[in-house]
Design a protein around this motif. Structure first.
Motif: not given
Ligand code: SF4
Ligand code: SF4
Ligand code: FES
Lengths: 122, 235
Positions: B192, B195-197, B199, B201-202, B204, B227, B230-231, B234
């Motif tokens: 949790a 799960d922000d844009p 931490s 998900f930057r 690439r 990832r 998280l999926i 979610g």
């Protein structure tokens, strides 16, 4: 947890999935269009019109315009939070970034409405 | 051999300069970059850098060697430079310089702290120890070996742009180390928190981190596992 008010989905995972999902729609639409060009090598305006007059294709086009707008917004938002930060621009960064994001949001909405008007207008 | 060293004292210098120092390498020997640096320091004792173990264990002498991040003590000069070339030493990129090759790692450690780098287990402690099967233990291989040298995070463009928000490859490798640990019970809370844009998900997937890790670790793969977790959580 890093919080931010301007991104689309509140959660990084949501943005990430939407970004990929919309990319698939865009790719599928591109393939469909290219496919219809290949299938009708000498397409004239009437054929072109009838393609875009068919309900399934109009619906698909609308979904694609939506996907394009969402995709563009997430992408531009990400770019703005990468490059327009206080590290590169100092104290004015937040202001510049918000102006940039507002511009992107406005453009996105204009394109969306315009797209809807083109496909469903008349 | 000519060694070009980044010199900067923020208290007195307006801007950094590169200082060339000529050192003589004993014939027929392949020294480590750190040895060459010691020779240069004998010529100019004011050259400043960190080092401790001199065998790739402590992680204190991470620096940019001819454009590539690495540990000076385990990088042979034959690997770092082509014959006849200059050896160019700069601090790890993207962090504030304290002096010469010494950078301020506070923000790097802050990201490490954020992922709670310790076991969390709310069950009562057993009499002796919490046991783990050999299979569960094997899941930590390739994760626990990180020495926090910061070579990877300071080579990551996403970390350069958002060092205060993106955890970075080193921190995320450790985040996964605790997510993967069978003795840790805080998996949901840990996820949790990530799960922000920014931490996680930057990332690439540029894999600059994998290319430089002196311990041969793979932060990109660990980030991929986070990832997936998280999926799964979610959905
Ligand atoms: S992952 Fe590798 S490069 Fe990164 S801090 Fe750990 S040991 Fe250093
Ligand atoms: S793979 Fe991710 S963490 Fe590694 S260098 Fe690239 S962006 Fe950074
Ligand atoms: S001096 Fe310890 S890792 Fe190089």
């Amino acid at each position: 947890m890093v919080t931010n008010v301007t991104n689309l989905g509140r959660s990084g995972l949501f943005d990430w999935i939407i970004q990929r999902f919309s990319a698939v729609i865009l790719a599928a639409y591109t393939l469909c269009l290219l496919g219809s060009f290949v299938a009708h090598p000498d397409m004239d305006y009437l054929q072109w019109r009838s393609l875009f007059d068919s309900s399934p294709f109009r619906f698909f086009s609308l979904v694609t315009v939506l996907a394009l707008c969402v995709h563009a917004w997430i992408g531009m938002w990400t770019i703005s939070t990468d490059y327009l930060t206080s590290l590169q621009l100092g104290t004015k960064a937040t202001f510049i970034r918000l102006v940039f994001q507002a511009g992107c949001a406005l453009l996105t909405v204009v394109y969306l409405l315009w797209g809807i008007q083109i496909f469903w207008g008349s | 051999m000519l060694v070009s060293i980044y010199r900067y004292n923020p208290d007195t210098d307006k801007k950094p300069v590169m200082q060339d120092i000529e050192v003589s390498i004993p014939a027929g020997k392949d020294l480590m970059v750190l040895d060459v640096l010691e020779l240069a320091k004998q010529k100019d004792p004011s050259v400043t850098y960190r080092r401790s173990c001199r065998e790739g264990v402590c992680g204190s002498d991470g620096m940019n060697i001819n454009g590539r991040n690495g540990l000076a003590c385990i990088t042979p000069i034959s690997e770092a430079v082509k014959p006849g070339q200059k050896l160019v030493l700069r601090p790890l990129p993207g962090l504030p310089v304290i002096r010469d090759l010494v950078v301020d790692l506070s923000i790097f450690y802050k990201q490490f702290e954020k992922i709670k780098p310790y076991l969390i287990n709310d069950k009562p402690a057993p009499a002796i120890e919490r046991l783990q099967s050999p299979e569960d233990r094997a899941k930590l291989d390739g994760l626990y070996e990180c020495i926090l040298c910061a070579c990877c995070s300071t080579n990551c463009p996403s970390f350069w742009w958002n060092p205060d928000k993106f955890i970075g490859p080193a921190g995320l490798l450790q985040a996964y180390r605790f997510l993967a640990d069978s003795r840790d019970t805080a998996t949901a809370e840990r996820l949790a928190d990530l799960d922000d844009p920014f931490s996680v998900f930057r990332c690439r997937g540029i894999m600059n981190c994998v290319a430089v890790c002196p311990k041969g670790l793979n932060p990109t793969r660990a980030i991929g596992h986070i990832r997936s977790m998280l999926i799964q959580q979610g959905t």
